[in-house]
Design an enzyme around this catalytic site. Structure first.
Site, PDB file in Angstrom:
ATOM      1  N   HIS A  82      42.443   7.091  10.230  1.00  0.00           N
ATOM      2  CA  HIS A  82      42.227   7.103  11.679  1.00  0.00           C
ATOM      3  C   HIS A  82      41.558   8.432  12.022  1.00  0.00           C
ATOM      4  CE1 HIS A  82      42.967   7.348  15.930  1.00  0.00           C
ATOM      5  NE2 HIS A  82      43.719   6.265  15.974  1.00  0.00           N
ATOM      6  N   GLN A  84      50.177  16.883   4.704  1.00  0.00           N
ATOM      7  CA  GLN A  84      49.559  17.991   3.952  1.00  0.00           C
ATOM      8  C   GLN A  84      50.628  18.782   3.195  1.00  0.00           C
ATOM      9  OE1 GLN A  84      45.355  18.672   5.682  1.00  0.00           O
ATOM     10  NE2 GLN A  84      46.687  19.934   6.902  1.00  0.00           N
ATOM     11  N   VAL A 121      43.958  11.112  13.720  1.00  0.00           N
ATOM     12  CA  VAL A 121      45.306  11.375  13.201  1.00  0.00           C
ATOM     13  C   VAL A 121      45.265  12.519  12.189  1.00  0.00           C
ATOM     14  CG1 VAL A 121      47.216  10.418  11.863  1.00  0.00           C
ATOM     15  CG2 VAL A 121      46.135   9.043  13.642  1.00  0.00           C
ATOM     16  N   SER A 142      48.951  13.750  -0.646  1.00  0.00           N
ATOM     17  CA  SER A 142      50.380  13.439  -0.637  1.00  0.00           C
ATOM     18  C   SER A 142      50.983  13.655   0.749  1.00  0.00           C
ATOM     19  CB  SER A 142      51.146  14.320  -1.627  1.00  0.00           C
ATOM     20  OG  SER A 142      50.562  14.275  -2.911  1.00  0.00           O
ATOM     21  N   THR A 143      51.867  12.750   1.120  1.00  0.00           N
ATOM     22  CA  THR A 143      52.636  12.879   2.355  1.00  0.00           C
ATOM     23  C   THR A 143      54.114  12.797   1.983  1.00  0.00           C
ATOM     24  OG1 THR A 143      50.881  11.837   3.669  1.00  0.00           O
ATOM     25  CG2 THR A 143      53.075  11.806   4.621  1.00  0.00           C
ATOM     26  N   ALA A 197      49.164   6.485  -0.281  1.00  0.00           N
ATOM     27  CA  ALA A 197      48.676   5.119  -0.068  1.00  0.00           C
ATOM     28  C   ALA A 197      47.585   4.792  -1.083  1.00  0.00           C
ATOM     29  CB  ALA A 197      48.124   4.986   1.346  1.00  0.00           C
ATOM     30  N   TYR A 213      37.766   8.743   6.976  1.00  0.00           N
ATOM     31  CA  TYR A 213      38.752   7.850   6.361  1.00  0.00           C
ATOM     32  C   TYR A 213      40.010   7.833   7.219  1.00  0.00           C
ATOM     33  CZ  TYR A 213      41.828  11.516   4.481  1.00  0.00           C
ATOM     34  OH  TYR A 213      42.725  12.546   4.345  1.00  0.00           O
ATOM     35  N   TYR A 261      35.340  23.318   9.727  1.00  0.00           N
ATOM     36  CA  TYR A 261      35.428  22.352  10.823  1.00  0.00           C
ATOM     37  C   TYR A 261      34.390  22.629  11.900  1.00  0.00           C
ATOM     38  CZ  TYR A 261      39.920  21.214   8.641  1.00  0.00           C
ATOM     39  OH  TYR A 261      40.886  20.852   7.767  1.00  0.00           O
ATOM     40  N   ARG A 311      39.035  26.926   6.536  1.00  0.00           N
ATOM     41  CA  ARG A 311      38.805  25.573   7.056  1.00  0.00           C
ATOM     42  C   ARG A 311      38.379  25.609   8.524  1.00  0.00           C
ATOM     43  NH1 ARG A 311      42.645  24.429   3.170  1.00  0.00           N
ATOM     44  NH2 ARG A 311      44.461  24.680   4.517  1.00  0.00           N
TER      45      ARG A 311
HETATM   46  N1  SAM Z   1      43.020  11.005   9.287  1.00  0.00           N
HETATM   47  C1  SAM Z   1      43.823  10.733   8.108  1.00  0.00           C
HETATM   48  C2  SAM Z   1      44.639   9.474   8.339  1.00  0.00           C
HETATM   49  O1  SAM Z   1      44.370   8.768   9.311  1.00  0.00           O
HETATM   50  O2  SAM Z   1      45.540   9.170   7.564  1.00  0.00           O
HETATM   51  C3  SAM Z   1      44.677  11.933   7.754  1.00  0.00           C
HETATM   52  C4  SAM Z   1      43.871  13.168   7.441  1.00  0.00           C
HETATM   53  S1  SAM Z   1      44.815  14.623   7.092  1.00  0.00           S
HETATM   54  C5  SAM Z   1      43.593  15.884   7.202  1.00  0.00           C
HETATM   55  C6  SAM Z   1      45.162  14.641   5.391  1.00  0.00           C
HETATM   56  C7  SAM Z   1      46.598  14.279   5.110  1.00  0.00           C
HETATM   57  O3  SAM Z   1      46.769  12.888   5.349  1.00  0.00           O
HETATM   58  C8  SAM Z   1      47.046  14.472   3.689  1.00  0.00           C
HETATM   59  O4  SAM Z   1      47.430  15.806   3.417  1.00  0.00           O
HETATM   60  C9  SAM Z   1      48.211  13.521   3.614  1.00  0.00           C
HETATM   61  O5  SAM Z   1      49.371  14.040   4.242  1.00  0.00           O
HETATM   62  C10 SAM Z   1      47.674  12.353   4.444  1.00  0.00           C
HETATM   63  N2  SAM Z   1      46.973  11.412   3.571  1.00  0.00           N
HETATM   64  C11 SAM Z   1      45.669  11.352   3.291  1.00  0.00           C
HETATM   65  N3  SAM Z   1      45.418  10.380   2.383  1.00  0.00           N
HETATM   66  C12 SAM Z   1      46.616   9.831   2.090  1.00  0.00           C
HETATM   67  C13 SAM Z   1      47.043   8.796   1.219  1.00  0.00           C
HETATM   68  N4  SAM Z   1      46.190   8.130   0.457  1.00  0.00           N
HETATM   69  N5  SAM Z   1      48.361   8.518   1.177  1.00  0.00           N
HETATM   70  C14 SAM Z   1      49.251   9.185   1.926  1.00  0.00           C
HETATM   71  N6  SAM Z   1      48.914  10.161   2.752  1.00  0.00           N
HETATM   72  C15 SAM Z   1      47.605  10.491   2.834  1.00  0.00           C
END
Ligand code: SAM
Length: 260
Positions: A92, A164, A95, A232-233, A205, A90, A68, A64
């Site tokens: 923020h 993640q 974040v 998943s979170t 979400a 997608y 990136y 990765r």
């Molecule tokens: N920038 C994104 C945000 O603002 O939520 C997060 C990106 S991060 C690389 C990816 C992680 O975000 C996932 O492994 C998970 O922990 C969380 N995530 C992404 N989509 C999600 C969702 N639909 N519901 C809950 N957590 C989510």
């Protein structure tokens, strides 16, 4: 003069985008998209005629880090060519996301105007869906693998959120999921501070208006066999009450006593 804006689209298709993010997309010469869902990419294409997916940079078995770096470079090529570039991400853009931060930093270091426009993140959605106020007893956020690889101080009287979780324990940065054995190690680590039957929540979400969020409650030990996805979170509610800091309270009392 080239410029870069990294904007957030929010989590739910069409529902979370702010007017400023939409404006950056519509005014751009070229839009790069890193989104969770093919439908979201189609929706973006309705807003702009030249939307380029960053998705093809991902590949199983490819680091990765390389992905990136290539994503940042793809956007910078257009910025250097004097174009108004918008990166649409997608959630923020800042974040738990490296590319937008690196891209904005890179553009600025080369003397270009660069801006990040916040969006509704998974974090924002989880507070609303799960009814959690991060200010009530505090809330710590970690990337799950980083949480395993480094020594952290865990506060079981606050919320703990692990991002993640589906990749927990991946040292290669090349995998798109990890297995039960990696998760068992994470559960062992957490069991140092939480009972194994402590209730945790797998949270996903809703990303389309027609779907519901996943909010699966299970004992900590159940995480080993749980179904986890890239999106998943893990949310770990507090396992104990906040402990008063008596030494600090005494110092404050002495301070206040001298004032009267
Ligand atoms: N920038 C994104 C945000 O603002 O939520 C997060 C990106 S991060 C690389 C990816 C992680 O975000 C996932 O492994 C998970 O922990 C969380 N995530 C992404 N989509 C999600 C969702 N639909 N519901 C809950 N957590 C989510």
């Amino acid at each position: 003069e080239g410029s870069l804006a990294c904007v957030g689209l929010g989590m739910m298709l069409g529902a979370h985008i702010g007017p400023r993010a939409r404006n950056y997309i519509e005014q751009a010469d070229v839009v790069f998209a890193a989104v969770s869902d093919a439908l979201v990419e189609l929706w973006l294409q309705d807003m702009h005629g030249d939307v380029r997916s960053l998705q093809p940079f991902y590949a199983e078995g490819k680091s990765r880090h390389d992905t990136y770096r290539e994503m940042v470079e793809a956007m910078m090529v257009e910025v250097r060519a004097g174009r108004r570039v918008c990166g649409a991400f997608y959630g923020h853009p800042g974040v738990f996301a490296q590319v937008p931060h690196h891209a904005v930093g890179q553009a600025r270091s080369e003397g270009f105007l660069a801006h990040m426009e916040p969006g509704v993140s998974a974090e924002d959605c989880l507070y609303a869906d799960l009814g959690i106020d991060p200010g009530r007893v505090g809330c710590a956020h970690f990337e799950a693998s980083q949480f395993m690889f480094y020594q952290r101080r865990i506060d079981p009287s606050a919320y703990l959120v692990l991002w993640q979780i589906g990749l927990a324990g991946d040292r290669s940065l090349r995998r798109y999921s990890t297995d039960a054995q990696h998760r068992a190690l994470l559960v062992d680590l957490l069991a140092q501070d939480y009972p194994r039957d402590h209730e945790v929540i797998i949270y996903e979400a809703a990303t389309l208006p027609i779907t519901s969020p996943r909010m699966e409650r299970l004992p900590l030990s159940g995480l080993v066999e749980a179904t986890l996805h890239l999106q998943s979170t893990l949310v770990i509610p507090p396992a104990m009450a906040m402990q008063p800091n008596q030494a600090m309270l005494d110092r404050i009392a002495r301070l206040d006593a001298h004032r009267v």
